[in-house]
Design an enzyme around this catalytic site. Structure first.
Site, PDB file in Angstrom:
ATOM      1  N   CYS A 428       0.866  -1.175   0.000  1.00 50.00           N
ATOM      2  CA  CYS A 428       0.000   0.000   0.000  1.00 50.00           C
ATOM      3  C   CYS A 428       0.907   1.230   0.000  1.00 50.00           C
ATOM      4  CB  CYS A 428      -0.940  -0.018   1.198  1.00 50.00           C
ATOM      5  SG  CYS A 428      -0.088   0.000   2.787  1.00 50.00           S
ATOM      6  N   HIS A 585      -4.546   9.930  10.172  1.00 50.08           N
ATOM      7  CA  HIS A 585      -5.246   8.857   9.460  1.00 50.08           C
ATOM      8  C   HIS A 585      -6.696   8.843   9.921  1.00 50.08           C
ATOM      9  CE1 HIS A 585      -6.304   4.882   7.965  1.00 50.08           C
ATOM     10  NE2 HIS A 585      -5.162   4.853   7.291  1.00 50.08           N
TER      11      HIS A 585
END
Length: 671
Positions: A428, A585
């Protein structure tokens, strides 16, 4: 240059191998009665493949011509071709110039749709850009677009320029060819021969449609196909621009395919034999010649010139003797049988005799030319295999830090047995996400101390995450190359003790310094270990804190510059004045929502103060998607002397922007 064209030929073998399937489907569909439902389905199925021929060539050339067979280069080629094909569509040209579609130059009709030339250009451009920029490292603020992600963008720009050039140039080229075709149409059987020669010669560019429009349709009043099937014309004349193709497609090209097979290397004969048989059958029955022609068009271009000359000779001979026939799809057996009893079919049986003669000519001439000039037809090139020798990269004299990290990680994953241990390789934006037969086979301690590794998270018996940071792609690419056998897994120089540290930093430290951290949202303060995500909870990415929000206002937790925004909008990177990277995040597993719940208020390059608004987050949408809205604040790659301290005695009142803790930078010598 010769080697370049041979590489093009080898690359085209991938899409060429697909075409016989289309030809056979189309041929069977045309053979069956037109009123049958299955006939229409088969013709549509075959036509669907032939209708994306240019796209197949774009992908095949991109993969074959690039040094690394990566899906990103194929994607770039698709982007480049799709852009050109769309820009040059008649309806879009009409919009650009404010015209009615009926007023658009005929050059932007059939000659630009599914144009093989455009596909070839897109594939070559994508491959060249991938090799040149596939490992380019952009500044931190643009790091997401580094490496292979940059290639589709550059390909799109390059093909946009190409499309603009074509808008200007293509109508003149088309008009010149139409004028040329109109001129040679007055030369009788000689003109038919010239037409046949240039028809084949122009196939790689797609401009053979310009010639066809003059001879087959009503552009210059000839309308050879329409008049033949309507039985309006002159016996022995109407159909002369079609008849000469039958001896070539039914006899000549299949014989040429046999010559190619006979001259293949012994170890290649089985593979080439199956390909040539399928392509030859397709040519004979359906008249679809692309599988054969493109197999040697570039790799042995003198042979293609011979083929064009023989095609011209065949049309001239048939026209000279007034042997005529016609086709609706192409000059294969199916159309030959259907046209045999048409009123304007003149001595069509003589085309079979002519075909036998041309089969002999093709075999003899092809066989002689291949051997005499050592032409690299399919099966004769020693390099012709799935991974060309030139693509295998041995260990270089020096290695950059990403390659070095990859080799250390590879050894920690099993060394000689790593390839057997790994069952799935993926990354990722910050992590290597690998699946293994058994994660117990990995040396986790060695992984944690590998250069460039920020942390390791063993999820279960089969899954392991290795945290690298924003430059993960470059490490991942090198590991993939090692896995594929394109790079040696051996370190050039032994690992130094200075390298086996959990992380590296160039951030200078004072004896004691702090940077304050503030609540990123209204809600409940959480220590990272209480976050319901193993990667964050284990702190492999770094230390920090989390907030379980009660509303969607997301605020900056620290002063700094916005350096990164994830394409899915769920993550924001902030670099502090001391150079520490802080990750905000938003949500757990919200990457799958493709940015839908997030309305960002900042852009990369903005400078923010703690408490400044970063985004609006739709908590309701996140919960409805069965996700968690927890916001994590992670301090990435801290110096080993730095720590994150959340105030244990803090009476946090749940307001965003309130103080929650600090990053403490402590000098090693400070006791």
């Amino acid at each position: 240059m010769k080697d370049y064209f041979q590489r093009i030929g080898r690359s085209l073998m991938l899409p060429v191998a697909v075409l016989p399937a289309a030809a056979i489907l189309t041929g069977i569909g045309n053979w069956l009665p037109a009123t049958w439902f299955v006939s229409g389905v088969l013709k549509l199925a075959g036509g669907s493949i032939l209708d994306i021929l240019a796209l197949l060539f774009a992908v095949g050339l991109a993969l074959g011509m690039s040094n690394k067979k990566d899906g990103a280069v194929a994607l770039a080629a698709v982007v480049g071709y799709a852009l050109t094909d769309y820009v040059l569509r008649p309806e879009n040209i009409a919009t650009l110039f404010g015209q009615k579609i009926t007023a658009v130059n005929a050059a932007f009709g059939t000659p630009t749709h599914n144009n093989v030339l455009f596909g070839i250009v897109s594939g070559l451009v994508a491959a060249a850009l991938f090799d040149k920029f596939g490992q380019t490292k952009l500044p931190q603020a643009l790091s997401f677009f580094s490496g292979k992600r940059l290639v589709p963008i550059l390909t799109a720009l390059a093909m946009l320029i190409f499309s603009i050039v074509m808008i200007v140039v293509w109508p003149f080229v088309y008009a010149a060819l139409v004028a040329f075709a109109t001129t040679i149409s007055n030369l009788g059987w000689i003109g038919a021969g010239l037409y046949g020669f240039f028809n084949r010669l122009l196939i790689p560019t797609g401009l053979h449609h310009a010639l066809n429009s003059v001879f087959w349709f009503k552009v210059a009043g000839i309308n050879d196909i329409g008049n033949f099937w309507d039985s309006h014309g002159v016996l022995g004349i109407t159909g002369r621009y079609q008849a000469g193709f039958f001896p070539i497609m039914m006899f000549g090209l299949p014989a040429g395919a046999y010559a190619i097979y006979r001259n293949a290397l012994p170890e290649q004969k089985k593979r080439i034999g199956s390909l040539m048989l399928a392509a030859g059958v397709a040519s004979f029955f359906t008249g679809v010649t692309e599988p054969l022609e493109f197999s040697f068009m570039f790799v042995a271009w003198p042979l293609y010139l011979i083929h064009a000359a023989l095609t011209g000779l065949s049309l001239a001979v048939a026209a000279f003797f007034h042997w005529t026939s016609g086709f609706g799809f192409s000059a294969g057996l199916v159309d030959y049988v259907l046209a045999f009893k048409m009123p304007l079919a003149n001595k069509p049986y003589m085309l079979l005799l002519q075909g036998i003669v041309f089969a002999i000519l093709y075999y003899v001439i092809f066989n002689y030319a291949i051997q005499k000039f050592n032409l690299m037809t399919p099966g004769r090139d020693p390099k012709e295999n799935d991974v060309p020798e030139s693509d295998v990269v041995l260990s270089p004299a020096t290695e950059d830090k990403y390659l070095r990290s990859a080799r250390v990680i590879w050894q920690a994953l099993g060394g000689d047995k790593a390839k057997d241990n790994l069952t799935y390789l993926y990354n990722c934006t910050t992590r290597l996400r690998y699946k293994m037969t058994d994660t117990a086979l990995a040396d986790v301690n060695a992984l944690k101390h590998a250069p460039g590794v920020m942390g390791v998270n063993v999820l279960d018996q089969h899954q392991i995450h290795i945290v690298i940071g924003p430059d993960v792609q470059f490490v991942a690419d090198n590991i993939q190359n090692i896995y594929d056998g394109n790079l040696s897994p051996t370190l050039v120089t032994p690992l130094q003790s200075s390298e086996v540290t959990p992380s590296e930093t160039t951030t200078p430290v004072n004896h004691t310094a702090i940077e304050s951290l503030f609540a990123v949202a209204d809600g409940t303060l959480l220590h990272l270990e209480h976050v319901k995500d193993d990667t964050f909870a284990s702190k492999v990415m770094g230390d920090g804190f989390a907030i379980e929000p009660i509303n969607g206002n997301v605020l900056a937790p620290i002063d700094g510059e916005i350096t990164m925004i994830a394409p899915t909008q769920h993550a924001i990177g902030i670099k502090t004045e001391r150079g520490t990277d802080v990750l905000v995040h938003m949500g757990i597993d919200t990457v799958a929502m493709n940015g839908a719940p997030f309305d960002l208020k900042i852009v990369v390059g903005d400078h923010v103060k703690h408490g400044d608004k970063l985004a609006d987050m739709n908590i309701k949408a996140i919960h409805e998607a069965d996700k968690m809205a927890t916001i994590m604040v992670i301090c990435l790659e801290l110096p080993e002397t730095a720590t994150v301290k959340i105030d244990e005695e803090l009476d946090f009142d749940g307001h965003g922007g309130d103080y929650v803790g600090q990053i403490v930078y402590q000098n090693k010598d400070k006791k």
